[in-house]
Enzyme design. Structure first.
Site, PDB file in Angstrom:
ATOM      1  N   THR A 232       0.900  -1.042  -0.213  1.00  0.00           N
ATOM      2  CA  THR A 232       0.050  -0.059   0.129  1.00  0.00           C
ATOM      3  C   THR A 232       0.958   1.343   0.042  1.00  0.00           C
ATOM      4  OG1 THR A 232      -1.807  -1.184   1.420  1.00  0.00           O
ATOM      5  CG2 THR A 232      -1.790   1.166   1.303  1.00  0.00           C
ATOM      6  N   GLY A 286      -5.808  -4.326   7.288  1.00  0.00           N
ATOM      7  CA  GLY A 286      -6.970  -3.269   7.371  1.00  0.00           C
ATOM      8  C   GLY A 286      -7.956  -3.573   8.436  1.00  0.00           C
TER       9      GLY A 286
HETATM   10  N1  ASP Z   1      -4.094  -1.715   4.512  1.00  0.00           N
HETATM   11  C1  ASP Z   1      -4.564  -2.352   3.382  1.00  0.00           C
HETATM   12  C2  ASP Z   1      -5.698  -3.089   3.464  1.00  0.00           C
HETATM   13  O1  ASP Z   1      -5.926  -3.568   4.442  1.00  0.00           O
HETATM   14  C3  ASP Z   1      -3.254  -3.283   3.088  1.00  0.00           C
HETATM   15  C4  ASP Z   1      -1.975  -2.890   3.348  1.00  0.00           C
HETATM   16  O2  ASP Z   1      -1.762  -1.888   3.833  1.00  0.00           O
HETATM   17  O3  ASP Z   1      -1.030  -3.704   2.930  1.00  0.00           O
HETATM   18  O4  ASP Z   1      -6.590  -3.112   2.629  1.00  0.00           O
END
Ligand code: ASP
Length: 366
Positions: A232, A286
């Site tokens: 991300t 998340g």
């Molecule tokens: N936070 C993101 C999600 O859960 C994934 C990530 O940050 O790698 O969609």
């Protein structure tokens, strides 16, 4: 009928409660600030640098030696390009929104990160992208989720904020709005990358094996393995007018299904900015970031308890998130340009501009 003495008693109770509340808030904040100050990181920028910029490219299982030297160079070069693009925008007097959008677009256009081009695959072999952006001065925000055709979700998030009366749009409706705004739409095939496709195949295979052992379950590995959810991207900025901005963009988690939406487009979970406290962009598992309202919690600690950003970030990530069983990290900036970076995963792709105006790029924990 209420007697005079009962009115007096109630007044006394009210005054006493108010006093207790005020006494509880102030000394805690001040003591916490005093106790926490010495822990400030060396790499924090000077008290008023006027502009400040930081980015991240995801947190997860990134061990020393796990990347080939060439891969490591590629990540570092892209992170440096993105952090410099945002910083140059700020130097040129542009807004934090411009800086955050510019840096995130560069990472969205790279296959290295789980955002835009390099987004991970859903269970049914699609890519569904989420993003959000928030401006600390106005506390306006824009968020999008479940996009399949928008090349740069961060730009659509900004359009939702600036060109619509809404905060969040999802799926087909969001893409209709993107078309109306004349944003670039791409064929779904644009998001296909070999490495992300292979990750999905690995997870599906594991899931099948697990399901054969335990019918009717979604395997833990598919849901939660850290390698299924990193990359991300996000940015936080302090612009020359003293305004804070935060933005985040993601493809979510490999093998996500049922229209799953993570923390990234949830204001207060993955993204938050408020000129009274700080700007935060998060990455990690998340579901935990949503339940802990990570980004807002960090800013609340800065605003109400006067904690320095590093301490506030550590309290939420290394204590609350850790205790709850989640993982990931955040980048944080306050209105003076003080920076905080905290993660409880093995690594986090990140870059910031130091007090001499030079880019610093880091990947591992130390
Ligand atoms: N936070 C993101 C999600 O859960 C994934 C990530 O940050 O790698 O969609």
């Amino acid at each position: 009928m209420r007697t005079i003495s009962s009115v007096k008693y109630e007044t006394f109770r009210f005054v006493a409660a108010a006093l207790v509340f005020v006494l509880a808030l102030f000394p805690v904040g001040l003591t916490a600030q005093k106790a926490a100050m010495p822990e400030l990181k060396q790499n924090q920028s000077p008290q008023n640098p006027r502009i400040g910029f930081m980015i991240h490219g995801g947190a997860g299982v990134i061990r020393k030696g796990s990347l080939t030297p060439e891969r490591e160079r590629e990540y570092k070069a892209k992170l440096e390009e993105a952090v410099m693009a945002g910083y140059k925008a700020l130097q040129a007097g542009r807004s934090g929104l411009d800086a955050v959008e510019a840096a995130i677009r560069i990472m969205e256009d790279s296959p290295l990160f789980n955002a835009g081009k390099g987004a991970v695959f859903t269970n049914d072999g699609k890519n569904e992208l989420d993003a959000s952006i928030m401006e600390g001065k106005t506390m306006k925000a824009g968020a999008v989720a479940g996009l399949r055709k928008v090349k740069n979700p961060i730009t659509l998030a900004r359009a939702v904020m600036e060109k619509s009366p809404h905060v969040m749009m999802i799926g087909d409706g969001a893409e209709k709005f993107a078309a109306e705004q004349k944003l670039e739409l791409v064929d779904e095939k644009y998001f296909w990358t070999e490495s992300r496709w292979n990750s999905l195949q690995r997870v599906l295979k594991e899931e099948k094996e697990k399901a054969e052992q335990k019918p009717g379950t979604v395997s833990e590995s598919a849901r939660s393995l850290p390698e299924n959810r990193f990359g991300t991207v996000g940015a936080v900025a302090l612009d020359k007018d003293g305004n804070l901005t935060a933005g985040t963009s993601t493809g979510g988690m490999t093998n996500k299904r049922w229209g799953r939406v993570g923390d990234v487009p949830i204001i207060g979970a993955g993204t938050y900015a408020n000129n009274n406290s700080c700007a935060v962009s998060a990455t990690g598992w998340g579901e935990f970031f949503i339940r802990l309202t990570v980004a807002r919690d960090i800013c609340a600690l800065v605003e109400y308890r006067a904690l320095p950003v590093q301490n506030a970030a550590d309290l939420v990530i290394k204590k609350r998130l850790q205790e709850m069983g989640g993982d990931g990290g955040v980048i944080v900036m306050d209105k003076l340009g003080n920076m905080g970076i905290s993660f409880n995963s093995e690594g986090m792709y990140r870059a910031y501009i130091d007090k001499d105006g030079k880019p610093v790029v880091e990947i591992y924990a130390d």
